[in-house]
Scaffold this motif. Structure first.
Motif, PDB file in Angstrom:
ATOM      1  N   SER A  18       4.934  73.490  -8.549  1.00  0.00           N
ATOM      2  CA  SER A  18       5.696  74.735  -8.464  1.00  0.00           C
ATOM      3  C   SER A  18       5.863  75.351  -9.852  1.00  0.00           C
ATOM      4  N   TYR A 195      13.508  87.718 -12.349  1.00  0.00           N
ATOM      5  CA  TYR A 195      13.077  86.357 -12.645  1.00  0.00           C
ATOM      6  C   TYR A 195      11.879  86.330 -13.595  1.00  0.00           C
ATOM      7  N   GLU A 199       7.984  91.707 -12.852  1.00  0.00           N
ATOM      8  CA  GLU A 199       8.761  92.499 -11.904  1.00  0.00           C
ATOM      9  C   GLU A 199       9.144  93.872 -12.470  1.00  0.00           C
ATOM     10  N   HIS A 205       6.675  92.539  -6.079  1.00  0.00           N
ATOM     11  CA  HIS A 205       6.135  91.340  -6.719  1.00  0.00           C
ATOM     12  C   HIS A 205       6.352  90.131  -5.794  1.00  0.00           C
ATOM     13  N   VAL A 207       7.558  87.275  -6.258  1.00  0.00           N
ATOM     14  CA  VAL A 207       8.830  86.577  -6.438  1.00  0.00           C
ATOM     15  C   VAL A 207       9.994  87.350  -5.810  1.00  0.00           C
ATOM     16  N   LEU A 210      12.022  85.543  -3.044  1.00  0.00           N
ATOM     17  CA  LEU A 210      13.009  84.580  -3.531  1.00  0.00           C
ATOM     18  C   LEU A 210      14.220  85.302  -4.112  1.00  0.00           C
ATOM     19  N   ASP A 246      11.874  83.600 -17.475  1.00  0.00           N
ATOM     20  CA  ASP A 246      10.438  83.710 -17.746  1.00  0.00           C
ATOM     21  C   ASP A 246      10.086  83.028 -19.064  1.00  0.00           C
TER      22      ASP A 246
END
Length: 253
Positions: A18, A195, A199, A205, A207, A210, A246
């Motif tokens: 991950s 995140y 983005e 995006h 992510v 989430l 990030d």
């Protein structure tokens, strides 16, 4: 002018396959003392993870526990001690952002009053044990000033540089960014308003799913992200923008 140190205060990764993200915090160095912007995973979290965080959140977020990845470790490497930290500015009260507060019990904690009220309402995303040391809380109620069009409030630090809590609600109801003046430029720490840096330049995006799942108010999250995109795309020469997770945004000291 406040000197800014970029420090890593933790790693989150659920499993080897991950995405691995960091806990990108700041140490502000002023003639009147030190301040931390968020504190990441703390020493007490590492020593007592189940009591302070709990197995469910540890697994869900992918907490990694390493004493070298703490604010105290970063301070010591820079030649400071924990007693020199007078203030902690908190974007929000999620456990990966405030675990280190207990490592600086003498520091005043600056946080949105809305965020503190959410914390006290027994929301399972928060970990009450992380504030059991009962720090002095400086609560910000009325965001009646403005910073580049954002509702904001000047932080009461008496440092040389102007510092603002900037309202970026959505991820949590009282989520804030922290803006720090650097002569004719600004740094804006956006916390978890996004995140990954992509983005800021990519709508829908991957992510985003989430981020929506973790948001207490997804409509507000989207609105805050849109405003940050304007900053990133139109004020890049004036404002350095970065978030909490990030790894590509963490500067090497």
């Amino acid at each position: 002018m406040v000197k800014i140190h970029h420090i890593n205060c933790g790693t989150l990764q659920r499993d080897p396959d991950s995405l691995k993200v960091l806990c990108h915090c700041l140490l502000l160095e002023d003639i009147k003392g030190l301040a931390l912007v968020d504190t990441g995973i703390g020493v007490h979290d590492i020593l007592f993870p189940l009591e302070r965080i709990g197995q469910e959140i540890i697994e869900q977020a992918g907490f990694n526990f390493n004493l070298n990845d703490t604010a105290i470790s970063a301070l010591h490497q820079l030649g400071f001690t924990e007693d020199e930290v007078k203030h902690c500015l908190v974007s929000h009260l999620d456990p990966d952002h405030i675990g280190g507060l207990a490592d600086f019990p003498g520091a005043a904690v600056h946080v949105s009053a809305i965020e503190m009220n959410s914390f006290l309402e027994d929301n399972p995303r928060y970990c009450p044990e992380q504030l059991k040391h009962k720090p002095f809380l400086k609560l910000y109620h009325d965001f009646d000033e403005y910073w580049f069009g954002f509702a904001a409030k000047r932080a009461e630090l008496d440092f040389e540089s102007e510092i603002y809590l900037v309202a970026l609600p959505g991820h949590t109801l009282g989520h804030c960014g922290i803006a720090i003046q650097q002569e004719d430029r600004w740094l804006l720490y956006a916390g978890d308003a996004y995140y990954l840096r992509d983005e800021l330049f990519t709508e829908n995006h991957p992510v985003d799913e989430l981020a929506a799942l973790m948001a207490m108010d997804n409509d507000l999250r989207i609105e805050s992200l849109k405003k940050l995109r304007v900053i990133a795309q139109n004020f890049g020469e004036k404002i350095e923008l970065f978030g909490f997770h990030d790894p590509s945004e963490l500067k090497n000291e």
